[in-house]
Design a protein around this motif. Structure first.
Motif, short mmCIF file in Angstrom:
data_model
loop_
_atom_site.label_atom_id
_atom_site.label_comp_id
_atom_site.label_asym_id
_atom_site.label_seq_id
_atom_site.Cartn_x
_atom_site.Cartn_y
_atom_site.Cartn_z
N UNK A 2 0.82 -1.21 0.00
CA UNK A 2 0.00 0.00 0.00
C UNK A 2 0.85 1.27 0.00
N UNK A 3 2.12 1.13 0.41
CA UNK A 3 3.03 2.28 0.43
C UNK A 3 4.01 2.26 -0.75
N UNK A 4 3.65 1.49 -1.81
CA UNK A 4 4.41 1.54 -3.05
C UNK A 4 5.54 0.55 -3.19
N UNK A 5 5.56 -0.47 -2.35
CA UNK A 5 6.64 -1.46 -2.39
C UNK A 5 6.07 -2.79 -2.86
N UNK B 266 9.78 -1.44 -6.64
CA UNK B 266 8.46 -1.37 -7.26
C UNK B 266 8.62 -1.97 -8.66
N UNK B 267 7.80 -2.96 -8.99
CA UNK B 267 7.89 -3.65 -10.27
C UNK B 267 6.76 -3.15 -11.17
N UNK B 268 7.13 -2.67 -12.33
CA UNK B 268 6.15 -2.21 -13.32
C UNK B 268 6.32 -3.01 -14.60
N UNK B 269 5.26 -3.03 -15.41
CA UNK B 269 5.32 -3.80 -16.66
C UNK B 269 5.36 -2.91 -17.89
N UNK C 299 6.64 1.28 -19.51
CA UNK C 299 7.29 2.59 -19.32
C UNK C 299 6.28 3.60 -18.78
N UNK C 300 5.07 3.55 -19.28
CA UNK C 300 4.01 4.46 -18.83
C UNK C 300 3.76 4.29 -17.32
N UNK C 301 3.64 3.05 -16.88
CA UNK C 301 3.41 2.77 -15.46
C UNK C 301 4.60 3.23 -14.61
N UNK C 302 5.81 3.04 -15.12
CA UNK C 302 7.00 3.49 -14.39
C UNK C 302 7.00 5.01 -14.27
N UNK C 303 6.69 5.70 -15.35
CA UNK C 303 6.66 7.17 -15.31
C UNK C 303 5.61 7.67 -14.31
N UNK C 304 4.47 7.01 -14.26
CA UNK C 304 3.43 7.38 -13.30
C UNK C 304 3.95 7.21 -11.87
N UNK D 28 6.62 9.59 -6.84
CA UNK D 28 7.81 9.83 -6.01
C UNK D 28 8.15 11.31 -6.00
N UNK D 29 8.11 11.94 -7.16
CA UNK D 29 8.45 13.37 -7.26
C UNK D 29 7.51 14.23 -6.43
N UNK D 30 6.24 13.83 -6.33
CA UNK D 30 5.26 14.57 -5.55
C UNK D 30 5.26 14.19 -4.07
N UNK D 31 6.13 13.27 -3.69
CA UNK D 31 6.24 12.88 -2.29
C UNK D 31 5.16 11.91 -1.83
N UNK D 32 4.44 11.31 -2.77
CA UNK D 32 3.38 10.36 -2.40
C UNK D 32 3.95 9.02 -1.95
N UNK D 33 5.11 8.65 -2.49
CA UNK D 33 5.81 7.42 -2.09
C UNK D 33 7.29 7.76 -1.95
N UNK D 34 8.00 6.95 -1.22
CA UNK D 34 9.41 7.19 -0.93
C UNK D 34 10.27 7.22 -2.19
#
Length: 136
Positions: free
Chosen positions: A54-57, A72-75, A77-82, A87-93
């Protein structure tokens, strides 16, 4: 088939793919590590708990010396950018590593993708613990 049912099926499939990729990362870094030189500082690799997730891990790499390294595992590029925006907005570490793993990646490919990032994160944490160390 209704649009609502179709959206449900697509969402369920996406979640199943994501969980499968996370499990394959755990196996590749753990019991199925494909190379002879697995870093000795990797103590254990496991899926994140529900609270951690729930905290992005997604994956937790437990180390012998610098605590946990989180992935964090993404499938896509779009999901990784999101995720990187979160992270940039401080929502996850910002300490959580984010990787793209596709269903076609085998254990060797997964390790080639993740190990350089894990090694860098580990070395940075070692350097912070021991500022006068020459290890890079």
């Amino acid at each position: 088939m209704s649009q609502q049912h179709l959206r449900y099926l697509m969402g369920a499939t996406t979640l199943e793919v994501a969980l499968n990729n996370e499990k394959r990362v755990v196996e590749a870094l753990g019991t199925n590590y494909p190379f002879a030189d697995r870093p000795p500082w990797i103590k254990n690799v496991r899926l994140a708990t529900k609270d951690e997730d729930n905290r992005g891990k997604d994956v937790v790499v437990e180390t012998t010396d610098v605590g946990n390294i989180l992935i964090q595992v993404k499938s896509s590029t779009c999901a990784k950018q999101k995720f990187l925006r979160r992270q940039a907005y401080g929502e996850v570490s910002i300490r959580i590593l984010c990787v793209i793993i596709s269903a076609s990646n085998d254990a060797s490919a997964i390790c080639r993708i993740i190990m350089p990032l894990l090694n860098r994160a580990h070395n940075e944490r070692v350097a912070k613990r021991h500022p006068n160390s020459t290890r890079h």
